[in-house]
Design a protein around this motif. Structure first.
Motif, PDB file in Angstrom:
ATOM      1  N   LEU A   1       0.829  -1.213   0.000  1.00  0.00           N
ATOM      2  CA  LEU A   1       0.000   0.000   0.000  1.00  0.00           C
ATOM      3  C   LEU A   1       0.863   1.263   0.000  1.00  0.00           C
ATOM      4  O   LEU A   1       0.562   2.232  -0.708  1.00  0.00           O
ATOM      5  CB  LEU A   1      -0.933  -0.006   1.213  1.00  0.00           C
ATOM      6  CG  LEU A   1      -2.023  -1.094   1.221  1.00  0.00           C
ATOM      7  CD1 LEU A   1      -2.783  -1.072   2.543  1.00  0.00           C
ATOM      8  CD2 LEU A   1      -2.989  -0.907   0.051  1.00  0.00           C
ATOM      9  N   CYS A   2       1.943   1.232   0.781  1.00  0.00           N
ATOM     10  CA  CYS A   2       2.844   2.392   0.830  1.00  0.00           C
ATOM     11  C   CYS A   2       3.550   2.592  -0.507  1.00  0.00           C
ATOM     12  O   CYS A   2       3.753   3.731  -0.947  1.00  0.00           O
ATOM     13  CB  CYS A   2       3.872   2.224   1.952  1.00  0.00           C
ATOM     14  SG  CYS A   2       3.186   2.445   3.600  1.00  0.00           S
ATOM     15  N   PHE A   3       3.914   1.497  -1.148  1.00  0.00           N
ATOM     16  CA  PHE A   3       4.564   1.594  -2.459  1.00  0.00           C
ATOM     17  C   PHE A   3       3.645   2.292  -3.461  1.00  0.00           C
ATOM     18  O   PHE A   3       4.081   3.168  -4.213  1.00  0.00           O
ATOM     19  CB  PHE A   3       4.931   0.199  -2.969  1.00  0.00           C
ATOM     20  CG  PHE A   3       5.462   0.194  -4.376  1.00  0.00           C
ATOM     21  CD1 PHE A   3       6.749   0.628  -4.640  1.00  0.00           C
ATOM     22  CD2 PHE A   3       4.669  -0.240  -5.428  1.00  0.00           C
ATOM     23  CE1 PHE A   3       7.239   0.631  -5.947  1.00  0.00           C
ATOM     24  CE2 PHE A   3       5.152  -0.247  -6.730  1.00  0.00           C
ATOM     25  CZ  PHE A   3       6.443   0.194  -6.986  1.00  0.00           C
ATOM     26  N   VAL A   4       2.368   1.904  -3.454  1.00  0.00           N
ATOM     27  CA  VAL A   4       1.388   2.537  -4.352  1.00  0.00           C
ATOM     28  C   VAL A   4       1.296   4.034  -4.033  1.00  0.00           C
ATOM     29  O   VAL A   4       1.275   4.876  -4.942  1.00  0.00           O
ATOM     30  CB  VAL A   4       0.006   1.863  -4.212  1.00  0.00           C
ATOM     31  CG1 VAL A   4      -1.045   2.622  -5.027  1.00  0.00           C
ATOM     32  CG2 VAL A   4       0.072   0.415  -4.674  1.00  0.00           C
ATOM     33  N   ALA A   5       1.274   4.363  -2.737  1.00  0.00           N
ATOM     34  CA  ALA A   5       1.155   5.763  -2.319  1.00  0.00           C
ATOM     35  C   ALA A   5       2.397   6.578  -2.685  1.00  0.00           C
ATOM     36  O   ALA A   5       2.292   7.756  -3.047  1.00  0.00           O
ATOM     37  CB  ALA A   5       0.917   5.832  -0.807  1.00  0.00           C
TER      38      ALA A   5
END
Length: 300
Positions: free
Chosen positions: A281-285
């Protein structure tokens, strides 16, 4: 836009499993991919371009960035984690990216097929790190170096990589018809990898989240490692195109293989799974920021 389309296949895998539930036997997909499609992808990737200096030095730069960060992480973990298993998970998984399932497709999405030789060799480097260092931290006293090496060479992709490197080194090339076959197999592997990733994501059921562990893993995977990696890449003054690919392989989210290994060695697999989800999720963000960094430092 090109990056977001990659996640379409992950969503397909996620919905596929949620809708059809037990009718979907994910192990069959994994075996098909592991033993047949991934070796095709690796062979195809490592024969896309001749072996050159950048090709040989890229895994070295990747490892230097990883090991500098690992040393920092080792001392950091002693201060932050009181629980031995939390410290083991942190050291084992925080630097292990999803270089195969996401790294190769993202490389194609951002940089085209010319990225595949480099993402493939970096994926092989990552496999060595996982089966030696990650297994060491997960296994603790049960770790045996000779067993780790045996496990590495049981992986079909390793056989394919060795064959491809020899094939490339001696100047052989695929004829037009065979090249089309390998091209189809490689793209099938990429799509399959993304769908399988989505299937696994759909099965996660987190009962008690270990936020301290997940946040610290995310800190090192998506902030500390990229910063150190950027300095190392710039220091070596490597071709900007190759430098951008190395940076991409350093920033991809945690590998699902972390969950497999933590389960194998009974080292809090649920906490490890949650860390993988948070990392993804952090990578996407952060992806928009990463693209800006790639544009600024590598001009791509």
């Amino acid at each position: 836009m090109s990056v977001s389309t990659i996640y379409l296949f992950i969503v397909i895998g996620f919905i596929f499993k949620r809708v059809f539930k037990n009718e979907v036997k994910e192990k069959s997909f994994v075996l098909l991919n592991l033993y047949f499609l991934q070796p095709v992808l690796i062979f195809w990737g490592l024969t896309r371009a001749p072996i050159n200096n950048e090709f040989l030095i890229s895994p070295l730069i990747y490892f230097i960035a990883i090991f500098i960060t690992l040393i920092i992480a080792f001392f950091y973990s002693k201060k932050i984690f009181k629980n031995y298993q939390d410290r083991s998970i942190f050291l084992a998984s925080s630097l292990v990216g999803n270089t195969g399932n996401l790294g190769i497709p993202l490389g194609i999405a951002l940089f085209g097929e010319a990225s595949v030789p480099y993402t493939s060799i970096l994926n092989i480097a990552n496999i060595f790190y996982i089966y030696i260092f990650s297994v060491y931290f997960f296994a603790g006293e049960k770790f045996k170096f000779t067993d780790a090496l045996k496990e590495i060479f049981k992986i079909p992709a390793m056989h394919s990589a060795i064959l491809a490197l020899l094939f490339n080194y001696y100047g052989f090339s695929l004829n037009e018809d065979l090249d089309k076959v390998f091209n189809m197999g490689a793209y099938a592997a990429i799509v399959m990898q993304l769908i399988v990733f989505g299937i696994f994501m759909s099965q996660v059921k987190v009962k008690s989240a270990n936020w301290n562990l997940s946040i610290n893993i995310t800190l090192f995977k998506h902030i500390i490692l990229p910063i150190i990696g950027l300095f190392v890449i710039v220091y070596f003054k490597i071709d900007p195109f190759v430098g951008a690919i190395i940076f991409l392989e350093l920033i991809v989210p945690l590998a699902v293989n972390n969950v497999n290994l933590s389960s194998l060695y009974n080292c809090k697999p649920i906490d490890t799974t949650f860390a993988v989800i948070i990392s993804t999720l952090c990578f996407v963000a952060f992806m928009a920021i990463y693209v800006i960094v790639i544009n600024k430092f590598f001009g791509l």
